[in-house]
Design an enzyme around this catalytic site. Sequence first.
Site, PDB file in Angstrom:
ATOM      1  N   CYS A 155       0.840  -1.200   0.000  1.00  0.00           N
ATOM      2  CA  CYS A 155       0.000   0.000   0.000  1.00  0.00           C
ATOM      3  C   CYS A 155       0.878   1.253   0.000  1.00  0.00           C
ATOM      4  O   CYS A 155       1.368   1.683   1.050  1.00  0.00           O
ATOM      5  CB  CYS A 155      -0.927   0.000   1.223  1.00  0.00           C
ATOM      6  SG  CYS A 155      -1.935   1.486   1.370  1.00  0.00           S
ATOM      7  N   CYS A 197      -0.473   4.112   2.115  1.00  0.00           N
ATOM      8  CA  CYS A 197      -0.249   3.954   3.559  1.00  0.00           C
ATOM      9  C   CYS A 197       1.192   4.268   3.953  1.00  0.00           C
ATOM     10  O   CYS A 197       1.447   4.886   4.987  1.00  0.00           O
ATOM     11  CB  CYS A 197      -0.566   2.516   3.986  1.00  0.00           C
ATOM     12  SG  CYS A 197      -2.132   1.864   3.398  1.00  0.00           S
ATOM     13  N   ASP A 198       2.143   3.806   3.155  1.00  0.00           N
ATOM     14  CA  ASP A 198       3.544   3.771   3.591  1.00  0.00           C
ATOM     15  C   ASP A 198       4.501   4.661   2.794  1.00  0.00           C
ATOM     16  O   ASP A 198       5.677   4.754   3.140  1.00  0.00           O
ATOM     17  CB  ASP A 198       4.059   2.319   3.528  1.00  0.00           C
ATOM     18  CG  ASP A 198       3.248   1.384   4.420  1.00  0.00           C
ATOM     19  OD1 ASP A 198       2.776   1.843   5.469  1.00  0.00           O
ATOM     20  OD2 ASP A 198       3.077   0.211   4.045  1.00  0.00           O
TER      21      ASP A 198
END
Length: 306
Positions: free
Chosen positions: A134, A137-138
């Site tokens: 992701c 997300c990261d």
Amino acid sequence: MDNLKDLIIIGGGPGGLAAGIYAARADLKTVLIEKGMPGGLAATTEFIENYPGFPEGISGPELAMKMENQAKRFGLEIVYDYVEKLTPQDKCFVIKTGSTEIYARAVIMATGASPQLLGVQGEDELHGRGVSYCATCDGAFFRGKKVAVVGGGDAAVEEALFLTKFAEEVYIIHRRGELRATKIIQQRAKDNAKIKFVWHSTVVKIIGSTMVEGVQLKDVRNGELSNLQVNGVFVYVGTRPSSELVKDLVKTDERGYVLTDENMRTSYPGIFAIGDLRQKALRQVVTAVSDGAIAATAVEKYLEEL
């Protein structure tokens, strides 16, 4: 039976939320159960520009939030819990969650799909230590660093473009000599100076002890091995259906995707399946939403006929 519902929707992605909107408007006693945050995979997508009604595009999390708010406005009850088991019982279904049991006359499975793993050495050990599925997300953890994106479809290329906001260099590693992504997205990647392409290559090992330090690549044409130094690896090589709850109850294809008819009915009466979980040609937010609307309408007719 006090806690008997008309319908349980398992999964709060775009399909599940759309089903919830239609079911709530039809005055069905409905509960949607979501194990994490609403929006499913769509909520991990930084930017969605092909969903009708948003000419300038919209972020995945914002679209998910709007859908959730709309569903709640119509009275949909949303429970945040993990479904452990689904069992047929006396013409209804028992849904066992981490905290309770709920009974329902019909079930819509909207559990979607999860990222396909590479299945190579270092992937499990370094998950969360440079290996990610992701970018939204990261991505911010890789500011000024070098990262690799594995895959050549829309998701891979879109996330590679997103990662250029943070990373110094982004390598797209693809087993073929050309991308599978749509042409407009391909062109954006080719026009981005931070993106470099590694063609005809697969990742055979992720290198690192405590954090990702690089990947070992294999040239699919001649079998030659080489190493590429990167700080992060983002994997986008497809998805696998999250069909564990119903795989012994309904018919699936060889990969585990649930087979349905055009009304989203599975082979088991009272169980419907929608979105990325079912076998279909196109897995997009717009098709998931369509599936959800069709399924909720089909549930209403099914309950009338009981």
